[in-house]
Structure formats: C-alpha cells, structure tokens
Design an enzyme around this catalytic site. Structure first.
Site, PDB file in Angstrom:
ATOM      1  N   HIS A 154      41.225  -2.133   8.790  1.00 31.27           N
ATOM      2  CA  HIS A 154      41.804  -1.812  10.136  1.00 31.27           C
ATOM      3  C   HIS A 154      43.029  -1.009   9.859  1.00 31.27           C
ATOM      4  CE1 HIS A 154      42.266  -6.287   8.240  1.00 31.27           C
ATOM      5  NE2 HIS A 154      43.384  -6.028   8.185  1.00 31.27           N
ATOM      6  N   MET A 155      43.036  -0.308  11.171  1.00 28.44           N
ATOM      7  CA  MET A 155      44.455   0.073  10.866  1.00 28.44           C
ATOM      8  C   MET A 155      45.339  -0.405  12.407  1.00 28.44           C
ATOM      9  SD  MET A 155      45.371   4.137  12.323  1.00 28.44           S
ATOM     10  CE  MET A 155      44.618   5.109  10.668  1.00 28.44           C
ATOM     11  N   HIS A 156      46.629  -0.906  11.613  1.00 32.18           N
ATOM     12  CA  HIS A 156      47.111  -1.776  12.989  1.00 32.18           C
ATOM     13  C   HIS A 156      48.207  -0.323  13.007  1.00 32.18           C
ATOM     14  CE1 HIS A 156      46.978  -6.256  10.361  1.00 32.18           C
ATOM     15  NE2 HIS A 156      46.697  -5.281   9.749  1.00 32.18           N
TER      16      HIS A 156
ATOM     17  N   ASN B 158      46.087  -2.219   5.256  1.00 35.25           N
ATOM     18  CA  ASN B 158      46.787  -2.840   4.307  1.00 35.25           C
ATOM     19  C   ASN B 158      45.150  -2.865   2.601  1.00 35.25           C
ATOM     20  OD1 ASN B 158      49.534  -3.701   4.041  1.00 35.25           O
ATOM     21  ND2 ASN B 158      48.337  -4.942   5.691  1.00 35.25           N
TER      22      ASN B 158
ATOM     23  N   ARG C 154      43.833  -5.476  20.945  1.00 35.32           N
ATOM     24  CA  ARG C 154      45.533  -6.584  20.635  1.00 35.32           C
ATOM     25  C   ARG C 154      45.045  -6.889  19.135  1.00 35.32           C
ATOM     26  NH1 ARG C 154      48.343  -4.403  24.285  1.00 35.32           N
ATOM     27  NH2 ARG C 154      47.235  -3.840  26.127  1.00 35.32           N
ATOM     28  N   ASP C 155      46.145  -7.573  18.956  1.00 35.39           N
ATOM     29  CA  ASP C 155      45.829  -8.303  17.469  1.00 35.39           C
ATOM     30  C   ASP C 155      46.616  -9.547  17.786  1.00 35.39           C
ATOM     31  OD1 ASP C 155      47.033  -8.277  13.663  1.00 35.39           O
ATOM     32  OD2 ASP C 155      47.300  -9.547  15.196  1.00 35.39           O
ATOM     33  N   ILE C 156      45.991 -10.545  17.346  1.00 32.03           N
ATOM     34  CA  ILE C 156      46.091 -12.053  18.180  1.00 32.03           C
ATOM     35  C   ILE C 156      47.672 -12.788  17.550  1.00 32.03           C
ATOM     36  CG2 ILE C 156      45.121 -13.652  16.317  1.00 32.03           C
ATOM     37  CD1 ILE C 156      42.817 -15.266  18.267  1.00 32.03           C
TER      38      ILE C 156
ATOM     39  N   GLU D 165      44.139  -9.501   4.731  1.00 32.34           N
ATOM     40  CA  GLU D 165      43.410 -10.537   4.837  1.00 32.34           C
ATOM     41  C   GLU D 165      42.058 -10.601   5.284  1.00 32.34           C
ATOM     42  OE1 GLU D 165      46.064 -12.148   8.654  1.00 32.34           O
ATOM     43  OE2 GLU D 165      47.881 -12.828   6.705  1.00 32.34           O
TER      44      GLU D 165
END
Ligand code: 5GP
Length: 116
Positions: free
Chosen positions: A101-103, A88, A30-32, A96
């Site tokens: 990484h794939m969201h 991205n 999970r994204d922070i 960043e």
C-alpha cells in the site's frame, strides 16, 4: 503462500472503507487512523505482500498506483502545496498490513522524512 488481509475485504466491499477511487488494477481509500489531514492508501487489487515480492509483470499495477496518487492529490486539493508518498516494507519500516500500500499524505507541512 500469499495470504489475504483486511485490504482484500475492502477491495471486495465486504468491509467498509471510504473508497475514493477503484479500477481494474487499484483501489484507493482513506486511512482509518489518519496521520495527516489527507491520508489515503493506494493498493493493488491483487495481493502482493511486500515490495520484495514485485515482479516485472506488476509494472502496470505499480504505474497505475503512481498515476492514481497524482490524480487523487489533485482531487483532494493538495497537489500544489505538496504531499508525500510512502511504501513501507517489512519490520524495520513498520509495515503492518502485508498487502502493499502506498500512503498518500498531505494537507499540512509534513516535516522531516524520518524521526530524528
Ligand atoms: P503500514 O504500517 O502497514 O505501512 O500501514 C498500514 C495502514 O493501514 C495504517 O496506516 C493503518 O491505519 C491502515 N489500516 C489498517 N487497517 C485498516 C482498515 O481496516 N481500514 C482502513 N481504512 N485503514 C486501515
């Protein structure tokens, strides 16, 4: 030269992340700073800095990332309503962390792809 990022420490469990899935090729957590009710990052275990750096031998890793996204979306209960996958690349896209990484974003209507 390929540099490690914070994501290498998540893969090796040196720093905490809410890991949902991990196998020999990919890790998903999970994204922070979630930007949707469901916001998960799916990353290769091997450092590949950007999509510009992918090579034919990465095909199995990239395929596994998509298959993992599909499986996780079902597990998270968002597959029927829908979700978005985003990768991205470099500055104009706002990358960043230089470890691809794939969201996986879902859990609400996401609106237009780009800010108008
Ligand atoms: P980018 O802007 O590079 O496409 O996305 C990087 C993502 O990584 C951001 O959504 C950010 O919130 C997430 N992120 C950065 N550092 C960490 C961390 O230490 N742990 C977790 N779980 N997510 C992180």
């Amino acid at each position: 030269m390929i540099k490690n990022t914070i994501f290498s420490k998540i893969i090796s469990h040196e720093i905490y992340a809410d890991i949902l899935y991990q196998d020999d090729l990919v890790t998903a957590f999970r994204d922070i700073l979630p930007q949707a009710p469901k916001h998960i990052l799916i990353i290769p275990n091997q450092v590949i800095p950007t999509i510009n750096d992918v090579k034919p031998e990465h095909e199995n890793i990239l395929g596994r990332m998509i298959i993992s996204a599909s499986t996780i979306a079902k597990q998270e209960g968002i597959s029927k309503d829908g979700y978005r996958l985003i990768i991205n690349c470099n500055g104009h896209a706002g990358q960043e962390v230089y470890h691809i990484h794939m969201h996986l974003l879902g859990g609400r209507v996401l609106g237009p792809l780009l800010v108008r």
